[in-house]
Scaffold this active site. Structure first.
Site, mmCIF file in Angstrom:
data_model
loop_
_atom_site.group_PDB
_atom_site.id
_atom_site.type_symbol
_atom_site.label_atom_id
_atom_site.label_comp_id
_atom_site.label_asym_id
_atom_site.label_seq_id
_atom_site.Cartn_x
_atom_site.Cartn_y
_atom_site.Cartn_z
ATOM 1 N N GLN A 123 -10.203 -4.095 -3.551
ATOM 2 C CA GLN A 123 -11.642 -3.491 -2.920
ATOM 3 C C GLN A 123 -12.278 -3.861 -4.413
ATOM 4 O OE1 GLN A 123 -12.461 -1.809 -0.363
ATOM 5 N NE2 GLN A 123 -14.369 -2.198 -1.268
ATOM 6 N N ARG A 164 0.750 -1.349 0.276
ATOM 7 C CA ARG A 164 -0.026 0.510 -0.251
ATOM 8 C C ARG A 164 1.216 1.304 0.106
ATOM 9 N NH1 ARG A 164 -5.628 1.355 3.474
ATOM 10 N NH2 ARG A 164 -6.668 -0.121 1.893
ATOM 11 N N CYS A 207 -17.187 1.652 0.239
ATOM 12 C CA CYS A 207 -15.091 0.877 0.649
ATOM 13 C C CYS A 207 -14.874 0.967 1.570
ATOM 14 C CB CYS A 207 -14.208 1.184 -0.470
ATOM 15 S SG CYS A 207 -13.861 2.763 0.012
ATOM 16 N N HIS A 230 -6.867 0.873 -6.904
ATOM 17 C CA HIS A 230 -7.599 0.324 -5.232
ATOM 18 C C HIS A 230 -8.111 -1.586 -6.145
ATOM 19 C CE1 HIS A 230 -7.636 -0.970 -1.337
ATOM 20 N NE2 HIS A 230 -8.973 -0.426 -0.655
HETATM 21 N N1 NVA Z 1 -9.937 6.794 -0.981
HETATM 22 C C1 NVA Z 1 -10.020 6.275 -0.491
HETATM 23 C C2 NVA Z 1 -9.780 4.723 0.046
HETATM 24 C C3 NVA Z 1 -9.346 4.246 1.286
HETATM 25 C C4 NVA Z 1 -9.769 3.026 1.617
HETATM 26 C C5 NVA Z 1 -8.468 6.943 -0.519
HETATM 27 O O1 NVA Z 1 -7.016 6.689 -0.541
HETATM 28 O O2 NVA Z 1 -7.746 7.387 1.555
HETATM 29 N N1 CP Z 2 -11.519 0.030 1.720
HETATM 30 C C1 CP Z 2 -10.081 -0.217 2.620
HETATM 31 O O1 CP Z 2 -9.191 -0.825 1.954
HETATM 32 O O2 CP Z 2 -9.637 -0.126 3.487
HETATM 33 P P1 CP Z 2 -8.263 0.125 4.951
HETATM 34 O O3 CP Z 2 -8.166 1.172 4.316
HETATM 35 O O4 CP Z 2 -8.310 -0.075 5.805
HETATM 36 O O5 CP Z 2 -7.704 -0.910 3.917
#
Ligand code: NVA
Ligand code: CP
Length: 301
Positions: free
Chosen positions: A129, A99, A260, A126
């Site tokens: 997801q 990540r 999500c 993502h």
């Molecule tokens: N768009 C959000 C998704 C979190 C799971 C982010 O990148 O923070």
């Molecule tokens: N939806 C998702 O990826 O959640 P987290 O940021 O908690 O991993």
């Protein structure tokens, strides 16, 4: 044999995605030794609740081990290259979930790695997801080619991967954002290319009411993604894109609401809708576990 990665939705074919989702549904709750003796690494540069916990639990449920490390604890922060890190970790681990911010860094890691690399979220994509999203959609709607999925809010990583997976499987997807928060051209061009192959319908609009009409699923995500500064002007601009009772009233009674998570109640989604009977957000979160176990078996098993 070439190492397989999952860096974007399109790294899997339509048939592979459909089969993965069918298996995730059928094998829900599986405990096995499919990953016995294997270790999954997780390198995270951003916070996570679901991705970290679901990959950890999933690997354990398949008899494997995990090693979690935040990027700041590694020599990466002291100038070791992504490529050197990838080569070294490839000699210890059997797969890695990353990540991070730049998709480019994830791709550099994967190019230098000899183990499967999984995108656990970047600024652009993502895909894990999206697998859970499609699995959830399939649980409520048998015919993926006949489903209309509407994403409302900020044009972000989650929207890109949702659009891509709908485009790959032939669904009707609508991405509805204010004009200045629209998805980048590379993303819509890519989805159009995927849709041309599958017969999917990919639409981009700025009008939430028109978008919601006839929707089977309304989907939203946070207005400020990790790494973005909170700007009052952006929040104000996104107000009309909140999923609330008023917007939901424009849909059929069996339209479901997805997110999500993490959610900000009364920002991108009203508390009433989030906690209401049409919300399937916790099912969707649970499905991260089931879909990713199938992914781990395919890439690392
Ligand atoms: N768009 C959000 C998704 C979190 C799971 C982010 O990148 O923070
Ligand atoms: N939806 C998702 O990826 O959640 P987290 O940021 O908690 O991993």
């Amino acid at each position: 044999m070439e190492t397989r990665h999952f860096l974007k939705v399109e790294d899997m074919s339509r048939d592979e995605i459909v089969a993965l989702i069918a298996d995730a549904r059928a094998n829900r709750g599986e405990r096995s030794v499919a990953l016995h003796g294997k270790c999954l690494g997780m390198i995270f540069s951003k916070p996570s609740t679901r991705t970290r916990a679901s990959f950890t639990a999933g690997a354990y449920q398949l008899g494997g081990d995990v090693m979690f490390v935040s990027e700041g604890e590694m020599q990466l922060g002291r100038g070791e290259t992504v490529e050197d890190t990838a080569r070294v970790l490839s000699s210890y681990l059997d797969g890695v979930v990353i990540r991070t911010y730049l998709q480019e860094n994830l791709e550099r890691f994967a190019a230098a790695a000899s183990i499967p690399v999984i995108n656990g979220l970047t600024d652009d994509h993502h895909p894990c997801q999206a697998l859970a999203d499609l699995m959830t959609i399939s649980e409520y709607h048998d015919d993926l080619a006949g489903v209309k999925v509407v994403y409302l809010g900020d044009g972000n990583n989650v929207a890109v991967s949702l659009m891509d997976i709908c485009a790959v499987v032939g669904a009707h997807v609508v991405i509805c954002t204010p004009e200045e928060l629209a998805l980048p051209q590379w993303a819509t061009d890519n989805a159009a290319r995927l849709a041309a192959a599958s017969g999917a319908r990919v639409e981009v609009t700025t009008d939430p009411e028109a978008a919601a009409s006839g929707a089977d699923f309304l989907y939203t995500d946070v207005w400020f993604s990790m790494g973005q500064a909170e700007q009052p002007a952006k929040r104000a601009r996104l107000e009309p894109y909140r999923i609330d009772e008023e917007l939901l009233a424009l849909t059929d009674p069996d339209c479901r609401v997805m997110h999500c998570l993490p959610a900000h109640r009364d920002e991108e989604i009203s508390a009433e809708v989030m906690d209401g009977p049409r919300s399937i957000v916790f099912r969707q979160a649970e499905n991260r576990l089931h879909a990713q176990k199938e992914l781990l078996k395919r890439l690392m098993g």
